[in-house]
Design a protein around this motif. Structure first.
Motif, PDB file in Angstrom:
ATOM      1  N   GLN A   1      -4.210  -1.166  -9.104  1.00 57.49           N
ATOM      2  CA  GLN A   1      -5.114  -0.958  -7.973  1.00 57.49           C
ATOM      3  C   GLN A   1      -6.084  -2.126  -7.832  1.00 57.49           C
ATOM      4  O   GLN A   1      -6.307  -2.628  -6.736  1.00 57.49           O
ATOM      5  N   ARG A   2      -6.666  -2.558  -8.950  1.00 52.44           N
ATOM      6  CA  ARG A   2      -7.611  -3.682  -8.906  1.00 52.44           C
ATOM      7  C   ARG A   2      -6.914  -4.972  -8.467  1.00 52.44           C
ATOM      8  O   ARG A   2      -7.433  -5.712  -7.628  1.00 52.44           O
ATOM      9  N   LYS A   3      -5.742  -5.250  -9.023  1.00 51.19           N
ATOM     10  CA  LYS A   3      -5.024  -6.471  -8.665  1.00 51.19           C
ATOM     11  C   LYS A   3      -4.639  -6.479  -7.188  1.00 51.19           C
ATOM     12  O   LYS A   3      -4.777  -7.506  -6.515  1.00 51.19           O
ATOM     13  N   LEU A   4      -4.169  -5.350  -6.687  1.00 52.58           N
ATOM     14  CA  LEU A   4      -3.798  -5.297  -5.275  1.00 52.58           C
ATOM     15  C   LEU A   4      -5.020  -5.437  -4.379  1.00 52.58           C
ATOM     16  O   LEU A   4      -4.967  -6.114  -3.355  1.00 52.58           O
ATOM     17  N   ALA A   5      -6.107  -4.802  -4.745  1.00 49.11           N
ATOM     18  CA  ALA A   5      -7.324  -4.917  -3.938  1.00 49.11           C
ATOM     19  C   ALA A   5      -7.779  -6.373  -3.858  1.00 49.11           C
ATOM     20  O   ALA A   5      -8.152  -6.859  -2.793  1.00 49.11           O
TER      21      ALA A   5
ATOM     22  N   GLY B   1       8.157   9.166 -20.181  1.00 48.78           N
ATOM     23  CA  GLY B   1       7.962   8.729 -21.562  1.00 48.78           C
ATOM     24  C   GLY B   1       6.636   8.012 -21.767  1.00 48.78           C
ATOM     25  O   GLY B   1       6.341   7.552 -22.864  1.00 48.78           O
ATOM     26  N   LEU B   2       5.829   7.896 -20.699  1.00 49.89           N
ATOM     27  CA  LEU B   2       4.524   7.234 -20.791  1.00 49.89           C
ATOM     28  C   LEU B   2       3.418   8.280 -20.855  1.00 49.89           C
ATOM     29  O   LEU B   2       3.379   9.193 -20.034  1.00 49.89           O
ATOM     30  N   PRO B   3       2.480   8.151 -21.806  1.00 42.64           N
ATOM     31  CA  PRO B   3       1.353   9.077 -21.847  1.00 42.64           C
ATOM     32  C   PRO B   3       0.438   8.897 -20.630  1.00 42.64           C
ATOM     33  O   PRO B   3       0.339   7.800 -20.068  1.00 42.64           O
ATOM     34  N   ASP B   4      -0.206   9.970 -20.214  1.00 45.15           N
ATOM     35  CA  ASP B   4      -1.117   9.914 -19.071  1.00 45.15           C
ATOM     36  C   ASP B   4      -2.166   8.820 -19.233  1.00 45.15           C
ATOM     37  O   ASP B   4      -2.466   8.089 -18.288  1.00 45.15           O
ATOM     38  N   GLU B   5      -2.739   8.718 -20.441  1.00 49.72           N
ATOM     39  CA  GLU B   5      -3.813   7.758 -20.676  1.00 49.72           C
ATOM     40  C   GLU B   5      -3.337   6.326 -20.433  1.00 49.72           C
ATOM     41  O   GLU B   5      -4.042   5.523 -19.819  1.00 49.72           O
ATOM     42  N   GLU B   6      -2.155   6.003 -20.912  1.00 50.51           N
ATOM     43  CA  GLU B   6      -1.607   4.660 -20.714  1.00 50.51           C
ATOM     44  C   GLU B   6      -1.297   4.426 -19.231  1.00 50.51           C
ATOM     45  O   GLU B   6      -1.573   3.360 -18.682  1.00 50.51           O
ATOM     46  N   THR B   7      -0.752   5.447 -18.598  1.00 44.53           N
ATOM     47  CA  THR B   7      -0.381   5.321 -17.193  1.00 44.53           C
ATOM     48  C   THR B   7      -1.599   5.113 -16.307  1.00 44.53           C
ATOM     49  O   THR B   7      -1.572   4.267 -15.413  1.00 44.53           O
ATOM     50  N   ILE B   8      -2.668   5.858 -16.538  1.00 45.44           N
ATOM     51  CA  ILE B   8      -3.851   5.712 -15.681  1.00 45.44           C
ATOM     52  C   ILE B   8      -4.471   4.332 -15.866  1.00 45.44           C
ATOM     53  O   ILE B   8      -4.944   3.726 -14.899  1.00 45.44           O
ATOM     54  N   LYS B   9      -4.423   3.779 -17.069  1.00 47.85           N
ATOM     55  CA  LYS B   9      -4.923   2.416 -17.289  1.00 47.85           C
ATOM     56  C   LYS B   9      -4.084   1.410 -16.508  1.00 47.85           C
ATOM     57  O   LYS B   9      -4.621   0.504 -15.870  1.00 47.85           O
TER      58      LYS B   9
ATOM     59  N   TRP C   1       0.821  -1.207   0.000  1.00 51.49           N
ATOM     60  CA  TRP C   1       0.000   0.000   0.000  1.00 51.49           C
ATOM     61  C   TRP C   1       0.856   1.258   0.000  1.00 51.49           C
ATOM     62  O   TRP C   1       0.518   2.238  -0.645  1.00 51.49           O
ATOM     63  N   LYS C   2       1.985   1.219   0.687  1.00 55.29           N
ATOM     64  CA  LYS C   2       2.894   2.366   0.684  1.00 55.29           C
ATOM     65  C   LYS C   2       3.439   2.596  -0.729  1.00 55.29           C
ATOM     66  O   LYS C   2       3.490   3.731  -1.208  1.00 55.29           O
ATOM     67  N   ALA C   3       3.829   1.535  -1.412  1.00 54.06           N
ATOM     68  CA  ALA C   3       4.338   1.647  -2.779  1.00 54.06           C
ATOM     69  C   ALA C   3       3.257   2.164  -3.725  1.00 54.06           C
ATOM     70  O   ALA C   3       3.520   3.028  -4.572  1.00 54.06           O
ATOM     71  N   LEU C   4       2.032   1.670  -3.571  1.00 59.72           N
ATOM     72  CA  LEU C   4       0.936   2.120  -4.423  1.00 59.72           C
ATOM     73  C   LEU C   4       0.621   3.589  -4.172  1.00 59.72           C
ATOM     74  O   LEU C   4       0.485   4.371  -5.120  1.00 59.72           O
ATOM     75  N   LEU C   5       0.499   3.980  -2.922  1.00 57.85           N
ATOM     76  CA  LEU C   5       0.181   5.375  -2.610  1.00 57.85           C
ATOM     77  C   LEU C   5       1.262   6.314  -3.142  1.00 57.85           C
ATOM     78  O   LEU C   5       0.966   7.351  -3.730  1.00 57.85           O
ATOM     79  N   ALA C   6       2.515   5.943  -2.963  1.00 60.27           N
ATOM     80  CA  ALA C   6       3.610   6.768  -3.483  1.00 60.27           C
ATOM     81  C   ALA C   6       3.500   6.904  -5.001  1.00 60.27           C
ATOM     82  O   ALA C   6       3.669   7.999  -5.551  1.00 60.27           O
ATOM     83  N   THR C   7       3.178   5.810  -5.691  1.00 63.71           N
ATOM     84  CA  THR C   7       3.028   5.847  -7.149  1.00 63.71           C
ATOM     85  C   THR C   7       1.870   6.747  -7.551  1.00 63.71           C
ATOM     86  O   THR C   7       1.994   7.556  -8.475  1.00 63.71           O
TER      87      THR C   7
END
Length: 109
Positions: A73-77, A59-67, A33-39
């Motif tokens: 997030q789903r996998k960790l949950a 070098g990653l577009p926002d759209e790709e990054t949010i996906k 959770w600490k790693a996810l929150l920091a990301t």
């Protein structure tokens, strides 16, 4: 975020977490959770993260990054058996969480 300082995020525990993830080492639930929150914060915050400069920095577009971020997030949950935010809301269903499985998960989500 749970780091002692900015230095701890970049050169201390944050670096150790990044190295553990790079090497597929196991992390505890709090470490995940600490790693996810920091990301999440580094991705979205202009004040303490890359914010508007994310694409330039990574070098990653926002759209790709949010996906990718939503997928993590789903996998960790699921892996950590954490209820959805709606279930945790003040007016949402009340239920006790039971511990399932080991406290340490493999180093991949």
């Amino acid at each position: 975020m749970g780091f002692v300082s900015k230095e701890d995020l970049w050169r201390g525990e944050g670096r150790r977490l990044r190295e553990a993830l790079d090497h597929g080492e196991p992390l505890t639930r709090p470490q995940w959770w600490k790693a996810l929150l920091a990301t999440e914060i580094v991705f979205s915050s202009t004040v303490v993260g890359a914010g508007w400069d994310w694409t330039i920095t990574t070098g990653l577009p926002d759209e790709e990054t949010i996906k990718l971020l939503r997928e993590v997030q789903r996998k960790l949950a699921r892996a950590l058996r954490i209820p959805a935010a709606a279930e945790m809301a003040p007016m949402g269903p009340r239920r006790r969480l039971r511990r399932r499985g080991p406290d340490t998960l493999a180093g991949h989500a």
